[in-house]
Design an enzyme around this catalytic site. Structure first.
Site, PDB file in Angstrom:
ATOM      1  N   HIS A 187       0.810  -1.222   0.000  1.00  0.00           N
ATOM      2  CA  HIS A 187       0.000   0.000   0.000  1.00  0.00           C
ATOM      3  C   HIS A 187       0.839   1.265   0.000  1.00  0.00           C
ATOM      4  O   HIS A 187       0.558   2.217  -0.722  1.00  0.00           O
ATOM      5  CB  HIS A 187      -0.889   0.036   1.245  1.00  0.00           C
ATOM      6  N   GLU A 429      -4.092 -13.407 -27.106  1.00  0.00           N
ATOM      7  CA  GLU A 429      -3.303 -13.731 -25.918  1.00  0.00           C
ATOM      8  C   GLU A 429      -3.064 -15.236 -25.779  1.00  0.00           C
ATOM      9  O   GLU A 429      -2.451 -15.690 -24.830  1.00  0.00           O
ATOM     10  CB  GLU A 429      -3.944 -13.149 -24.654  1.00  0.00           C
ATOM     11  N   ASP A 453      -0.600 -12.636 -20.938  1.00  0.00           N
ATOM     12  CA  ASP A 453      -0.917 -14.053 -21.085  1.00  0.00           C
ATOM     13  C   ASP A 453      -0.158 -14.690 -22.244  1.00  0.00           C
ATOM     14  O   ASP A 453       0.323 -15.813 -22.124  1.00  0.00           O
ATOM     15  CB  ASP A 453      -2.427 -14.241 -21.285  1.00  0.00           C
ATOM     16  N   CYS A 500      -2.282  -4.385 -25.242  1.00  0.00           N
ATOM     17  CA  CYS A 500      -2.703  -3.879 -23.939  1.00  0.00           C
ATOM     18  C   CYS A 500      -2.032  -4.634 -22.790  1.00  0.00           C
ATOM     19  O   CYS A 500      -2.341  -4.409 -21.633  1.00  0.00           O
ATOM     20  CB  CYS A 500      -4.216  -3.923 -23.803  1.00  0.00           C
TER      21      CYS A 500
HETATM   22  C1  PEP Z   1      -2.949  -9.677 -21.032  1.00  0.00           C
HETATM   23  O1  PEP Z   1      -3.105 -10.885 -20.853  1.00  0.00           O
HETATM   24  O2  PEP Z   1      -1.948  -9.180 -21.557  1.00  0.00           O
HETATM   25  C2  PEP Z   1      -3.974  -8.736 -20.580  1.00  0.00           C
HETATM   26  C3  PEP Z   1      -3.892  -7.443 -20.872  1.00  0.00           C
HETATM   27  O3  PEP Z   1      -4.980  -9.226 -19.826  1.00  0.00           O
HETATM   28  P1  PEP Z   1      -4.877  -9.537 -18.262  1.00  0.00           P
HETATM   29  O4  PEP Z   1      -3.571  -8.979 -17.773  1.00  0.00           O
HETATM   30  O5  PEP Z   1      -6.062  -8.848 -17.669  1.00  0.00           O
HETATM   31  O6  PEP Z   1      -4.952 -11.003 -18.241  1.00  0.00           O
HETATM   32 MG    MG Z   2      -5.046 -11.710 -20.307  1.00  0.00          MG
END
Ligand code: PEP
Ligand code: MG
Length: 538
Positions: A187, A429, A453, A500
């Site tokens: 935190h 992913e 992932d 992302c």
């Molecule tokens: C990913 O797998 O890169 C992703 C953006 O999804 P999460 O981190 O929520 O699994």
């Molecule tokens: Mg993911």
């Protein structure tokens, strides 16, 4: 010199103020009047609630609503019958003082949370301890705030800083934090980053190595603390600090600049969010939209599924705040490391390879449709795009689209507005999706590569396991090939491709990804300006 974990970037030179937690030894005392003791406990709980309310208001102003929410959960604990009821029951059963009954219950809760594997649950132990301490101080008529008046350029040194310690500090005087314990996700570290105050945590016994008034240098980039620095060292760090701050100021110039490479290629730098209000930080930091809204956070920390109406309000809020800029909203990605208390799931040998994300949604069409209806309705208020997670085949995407079409039909019959031209895309992913990207590209409007992932599946290295983290390499040629194939497949079909996963904000990876032709980079708000700078200089 001492080395710890760099928790919040920046440099500070100042004087130590030690925050020593007074160890209170709770003595068991037999009571005679039960009602009197219960009233004493209630009095301390009321006082605690009032103090937390004030701290929360202060934190909301200084750190924003999302960070202040931790005090909301602290206050909820004060109303939790399992917590308060257990203390009262302890008082009554053993006819002991409230202090003793309280500490026993706090120890029990802390023990339970501490023994859990999940980092998030471990953090809850710190919350219970923080609230428990505050109640204890109030029972004993002591003040918790006792750091006295601070001088300018104070560096607070503590064993650990709880959220309420952090929020209570005078931010106009405190220029850095140092703590004995904690990691990058504790935190105190998260709050330091939000406040943009340099911090080094996990320093071991820093509280024993310094005393009040000692002059020290804090390097929140390398995670270093220099005790009693020489004049030369002070001069060197003043120069570093000036450079760091000038660079930060310089970055602010990019807030409203549209990101383009020197050759004129337009690239969108956008933010990842988990809660609707996170969009405000993305905008503040120059984000050109949202590339991933992880909607599962709307489903967590509650007792029941969020209704269509609640979800509609959340999605509409984000879409409206972005004033026409894009927001990619990902449908529920639960399972793996994310669980819902009200959706029982089987114990699995490999949860990341199990019943999760789109697999659950295609099985529980009721849950899926509620979300899709909310998303469609919100699409009338801004530039919403829908993204499906964990797609491994064309048929999964087509099934998802079929269900979406059922929802549009329903809304049309009900006379409810939605965007008829809404774009739909998928996360890439799973390696199978990257390999089959050319086929998938024929059907979707866009891809977003989820490297978090994709890397773990490609390299068979669990993203949560420290022991194999050395294998988890975003720049592994196998990973890079899959990324390149995915981008090319999108472009050959005339579609756009974003990313992302964490890799999109990785300063070392960005140039390679730009070269591969990635169109959109989505990352945490605090990385956006630096990414814009790297790209505009390319
Ligand atoms: C990913 O797998 O890169 C992703 C953006 O999804 P999460 O981190 O929520 O699994
Ligand atoms: Mg993911």
């Amino acid at each position: 010199m001492k080395k710890g974990i760099a928790a919040s970037k920046g440099y500070a030179i100042g004087k130590v103020a030690l925050k020593e937690h007074e160890e209170i030894v709770v003595v068991e005392r037999k009571i005679e009047n039960l009602e009197e003791e219960k009233a004493r406990l209630q009095g301390a709980l009321t006082l605690t609630r009032e103090q937390l309310e004030k701290i929360k208001e202060k934190a909301e102003v200084e750190m924003g609503a999302d960070k202040a929410a931790v005090f909301e959960s602290h206050m909820m604990l004060l109303d939790d019958p399992e917590f308060v009821g257990a203390i009262e029951a302890n008082v009554e059963a053993a006819m002991v003082n409230a202090e003793k009954a309280l500490t026993d219950v706090v120890d029990m809760f802390v023990g339970i949370f501490d023994s859990m594997e999940d980092e998030y649950m471990k953090e809850r132990a710190a919350d219970v301890k923080d609230v428990g301490n505050r109640i204890l101080y109030n029972l004993l008529g002591k003040s918790m705030e006792g750091m006295g008046l601070l001088e300018n350029n104070t560096i607070v040194v503590a064993h650990d800083l709880t959220p309420s310690d952090t929020a209570a500090l005078d931010k106009s005087k405190v220029v850095a934090f140092l703590t004995n314990i904690g990691g990058r996700t504790s935190h105190s570290a998260i709050m330091a980053r939000t406040l943009e105050i340099p911090a080094v945590v996990g320093l071991g016994n820093i509280t024993k190595s310094v005393k009040d008034g000692d002059k020290i240098i804090v390097d929140g980039i390398e995670g270093i603390v220099i005790l009693n620095p020489s004049d030369d060292q002070v001069e060197e760090y003043l120069a570093r600090k000036a450079k760091f701050e000038a660079e930060k100021e310089e970055l602010k110039k990019l807030i409203s600049v549209e990101t383009k490479t020197k050759a004129g290629k337009r690239i969108e730098v956008v933010g990842n969010i988990g809660q609707p209000q996170d969009v405000l930080k993305v905008i503040e930091n120059g984000g050109e939209g949202v590339g991933l809204f992880r909607t599962e956070f709307l489903y967590m920390d509650r007792e029941t599924m969020p209704t269509e109406e609640e979800q509609f309000e959340a999605y509409k809020f984000v879409a409206e705040k972005l004033e026409g800029k894009p927001v990619v909203i990902r449908t529920l990605d639960i399972g793996g490391d994310k669980k819902l208390p009200y959706l029982p799931m089987p114990e699995e040998m490999n949860p990341f390879l199990g019943y999760r994300a789109i697999r659950i949604c295609l099985d529980r069409v009721d849950i899926f449709k509620t979300q899709l209806r909310a998303l469609l309705r919100a699409s009338a208020y801004g530039n919403i795009k829908i993204m499906f997670p964990m797609i491994s085949s064309v048929s999964e995407f087509l099934k998802s689209k079929e269900i979406l079409a059922e929802c549009t039909e329903e809304l049309r019959t009900e006379g409810k507005a939605f965007n008829e031209k809404l774009e739909t895309g998928i996360m890439i992913e799973i390696p199978a999706a990257a390999i089959m990207a050319d086929e998938l590209a024929k059907h979707v409007d866009f891809f977003s590569i989820g490297t978090n992932d994709l890397i773990q599946y490609t390299l068979a290295a669990d993203r949560m396991n420290e022991k194999v983290s050395y294998l988890y390499d975003p720049m592994h040629p196998a990973v890079l090939r899959l990324i390149k194939m995915t981008i090319e497949a999108a472009h050959n079909a005339g579609k756009w491709c974003g990313m992302c996963g964490e890799m999109a904000g990785d300063e070392e990876a960005i140039p390679t990804l730009v070269e591969y032709g990635l169109d959109e980079f989505s990352m945490s708000a605090s990385s956006i300006l630096r990414a814009k700078q790297i790209i505009t200089n390319m």
